[in-house]
Write a protein that holds these residues in place. Sequence first.
Motif, short mmCIF file in Angstrom:
data_model
loop_
_atom_site.label_atom_id
_atom_site.label_comp_id
_atom_site.label_asym_id
_atom_site.label_seq_id
_atom_site.Cartn_x
_atom_site.Cartn_y
_atom_site.Cartn_z
N TYR A 443 29.22 2.28 15.14
CA TYR A 443 28.24 3.30 15.49
C TYR A 443 27.36 3.59 14.29
O TYR A 443 27.68 3.25 13.14
CB TYR A 443 28.93 4.58 15.99
N GLY A 444 26.21 4.22 14.56
CA GLY A 444 25.30 4.52 13.48
C GLY A 444 24.15 5.40 13.89
O GLY A 444 23.96 5.71 15.08
N VAL A 445 23.37 5.80 12.89
CA VAL A 445 22.16 6.59 13.12
C VAL A 445 21.04 5.96 12.30
O VAL A 445 21.28 5.30 11.28
CB VAL A 445 22.34 8.07 12.73
N GLU A 446 19.80 6.18 12.76
CA GLU A 446 18.65 5.55 12.11
C GLU A 446 17.44 6.48 12.18
O GLU A 446 17.23 7.16 13.18
CB GLU A 446 18.32 4.24 12.82
N TYR A 447 16.66 6.47 11.09
CA TYR A 447 15.39 7.20 11.10
C TYR A 447 14.34 6.32 10.43
O TYR A 447 14.58 5.71 9.38
CB TYR A 447 15.50 8.53 10.37
N ILE A 448 13.15 6.25 11.04
CA ILE A 448 12.05 5.43 10.54
C ILE A 448 10.77 6.26 10.54
O ILE A 448 10.50 6.98 11.50
CB ILE A 448 11.86 4.18 11.42
N TYR A 449 9.99 6.11 9.48
CA TYR A 449 8.69 6.78 9.41
C TYR A 449 7.66 5.77 8.91
O TYR A 449 7.84 5.12 7.88
CB TYR A 449 8.75 7.98 8.46
N ASN A 450 6.57 5.62 9.65
CA ASN A 450 5.46 4.74 9.28
C ASN A 450 4.18 5.55 9.17
O ASN A 450 3.90 6.39 10.04
CB ASN A 450 5.23 3.66 10.33
N GLN A 451 3.41 5.29 8.13
CA GLN A 451 2.09 5.91 7.98
C GLN A 451 1.06 4.81 7.76
O GLN A 451 1.24 3.92 6.94
CB GLN A 451 2.06 6.90 6.82
N VAL A 452 -0.05 4.88 8.51
CA VAL A 452 -1.06 3.83 8.52
C VAL A 452 -2.33 4.32 7.84
O VAL A 452 -2.83 5.42 8.13
CB VAL A 452 -1.39 3.40 9.97
N MET A 453 -2.86 3.50 6.94
CA MET A 453 -4.17 3.75 6.34
C MET A 453 -5.10 2.60 6.75
O MET A 453 -4.72 1.43 6.65
CB MET A 453 -4.08 3.80 4.82
N SER A 454 -6.29 2.94 7.22
CA SER A 454 -7.19 1.91 7.72
C SER A 454 -8.64 2.30 7.45
O SER A 454 -9.03 3.46 7.66
CB SER A 454 -6.97 1.72 9.23
N HIS A 455 -9.43 1.32 6.99
CA HIS A 455 -10.83 1.57 6.65
C HIS A 455 -11.67 0.37 7.07
O HIS A 455 -11.21 -0.77 7.05
CB HIS A 455 -11.00 1.82 5.15
N GLY A 456 -12.90 0.64 7.46
CA GLY A 456 -13.84 -0.41 7.83
C GLY A 456 -15.16 -0.24 7.10
O GLY A 456 -15.59 0.90 6.84
#
Length: 800
Positions: A443-456
């Motif tokens: 058994y287990g637990v998981e946490y994920i955080y993603n942050q996106v930076m984008s420029h054109g």
Amino acid sequence: MKVFFFFFFVVALSQAQQIKVLNKQTEAPIWGVAIYNFDKTKSVITDANGEANIKMFSASEVLYFQHLSHIINSRKKSEIEKNHIVYLESNTQGLDQIVISASKFEQNKVDIPQKIISINANQIEFMNPQTTADLLENTGQIYVQKSQMGGGSPMIRGFSTNRLLITVDGVRMNNAIFRGGNLHNVISIDPFAVQRTEVTFGAGSVIYGSDAIGGVMSFYTKDAQLSYTDTLQVKSNVVVRYATVNNEKTGHFDINLGYKKWAFLTSTSYTDFGDLTMGSYGPEDYLRPEFAMVTDNGDVIIENSNPKVQRVSGYNQINMMQKVHYEASKKFAFDFGIHYTTTSNIPRYDRLIRYSENDLRSAEWHYGPQKWFMANVQASKMRSNSLIYDKAKITLAYQNFKESREDRDFNSTIRNKRDEALDAYSINLDFEKDLSSKTGFFYGVEYIYNQVMSHGQEVNIQSNILTPTVSRYPNDANWKSAAVYSSIKYKPNSQFVFQSGLRFNHITSYANFKENNVYLNLPFESSKINAGALTGTAGLRWSPNTIMQWKLNGSSAFRAPNIDDIGKVFDSEPGSVVVPNKDLRPEYAYGGEIGLGLNFNNALILDLSTYYTHLDNALVRRDYTLNGNTEIVYDGELSNVQAIQNASKAWIYGFEVGLEANFTEQLKLTSQYSITRGTETDGGIEVPIRHVAPNFGNTHLIWASNNFQVNVFANYNNELSYQQLAPSEIEKDYIYAKDTNGNPYSPSWYTFNIRTQYKITDSTSFTASIENITDQRYKTYSSGIAAAGRNFVLALKYSL
């Protein structure tokens, strides 16, 4: 004082009879080695650290060391006591029996009710792949698409891209901008640094969460190895390689410094690829008669002096890895790893061969340097008397991804440039507990955080003026995942195993379109997704006799919309643009698999499996309206509006067969063949699915002795006719050959190949291959770049 000296003597004697059993190739401790004397009246088992006390044996006795994944060894006790270390040689077949990816803890592969293949470091060295995508393709059971040479998008059982999951050392590589189009991040993993690869066919969402619908590709890189003595142990490898078909020049170096409790491993690889040459015999549609070149006087079209050379396709890449291992005690160990990969600009070859009327459409189209950084630390407790766990792992990781795209139309003064960066943080806690001698609980637990930076931005190449423009993704968007999961294994006897698991995942994401609304004028300012997903699996393995083994598994899986689905803006194909859609929900897959293994005394081994998957609420690209408009101007071109939508259902099924015939201990024949079929709904009708590969297979004749091995093999691939192509593939007719009616299709093809390896000394080995001996001209299905023609590969390895 006498009591003290007596106590000291007893302790010293006990320590002197403590030995450690290690793998000879990796120097990793081997758990579960049976140590016994000639008549088996005395025995002991090594613990999780590979250690055992042999004081019960007399000095004159010969001890035997036996383990499932290693060759049996025997040593006299008096000899062992000189350095207290015993090395065992790996048994390749046995190595393949131990897997970690199924539960994040070691299990015997035969107990897993799903199909899993394993590739170890020795096999990878013999394969000699240029990239990790080639490593996967060389298994003969994974199909790989290539838009350009600097790429490789695996296809497994009709799924690809963000419906497959990639992990490195147990850390999820998939992130919030993994796209539904062909995806090439797997080449960031250095094949020289990989110790073992495990590929799970079918759903893996219970353990790994979102995206693990079609399969899980788990890469375990090499670990730093201890000396287990007070003496520093230094080991090093140097590899140089050259390939003719793309003038590849590769160098690799690694060094391991092992102490008693600390170990350090440094690994570096550099590869330079020139332009790739296709074969001589095949469709002329694939030839490259001309190419665009940027000169001081502007863009010009250059006639290609050798149309088989795919100008411009070359690039270079560097991979670096640092590992640190600290064994605090027999129970506690800490591992720290750093990975860094960067490339040069990678030409997007399939875009460079597009025409607009009679002229090449693009003067420039390339990915900027593809960069990947990962730092991870893992703390492991190998044994515990706790009521809630026997083994425990905590893994913390940080990853940074950087990528960009630059393109400019022929004779245009405007270069479009879009840059993306993503930070990914994750933490996993995993536990194993034996509830009884027959039942194990994970058994287990998981946490994920993603942050996106984008420029054109748009760059005027004459004035160098930079003008902001719409970015590929909403800047500062985020994606979060929290999950709890468990699985149970019940093995009442050696013939029967039942495994089942359950996972609950909660996904949230937020994207703000304020910056992009300056250009898009979307009818919304932001998007929020808040979704939960419950997935499960249940399966069994039954071996009624020594010949037959049945496997049955049923599972569900899911993929939550990520930032690429919700907020991407890009030209999906000539004349079309994809825009954001805030009204998305997770897609779900429900499937089953039946497998049958037949082993006739190891002389003939058959492996059969069939599977079925139903994909519901499928996230697909479909026509869309933006503020009531079906067309908008994007990058100066009037384009049809599309968006990712929950607008389809899909049905995928297939059959796989594998064969191994062992004629002698040195000579064997292996073969695999895969058949996949599938359809999805599009506008109320069923159409072919984009990522369903043609029938494909391979056959190998292998001869191996102590110092020399040779592999003569054929790869083969069936045709996909015009009627069998997905609508999105038909729209990319410029990458396909033309049939007699002028319609695009994917022709059948085959290659004959030979691969050899000679161990010159204990420290030096030489590998040589001839690939595509008959110089066939072909493309793997959906690929923009033609595959390599006849190729001579030479590699030399020196180990210290």
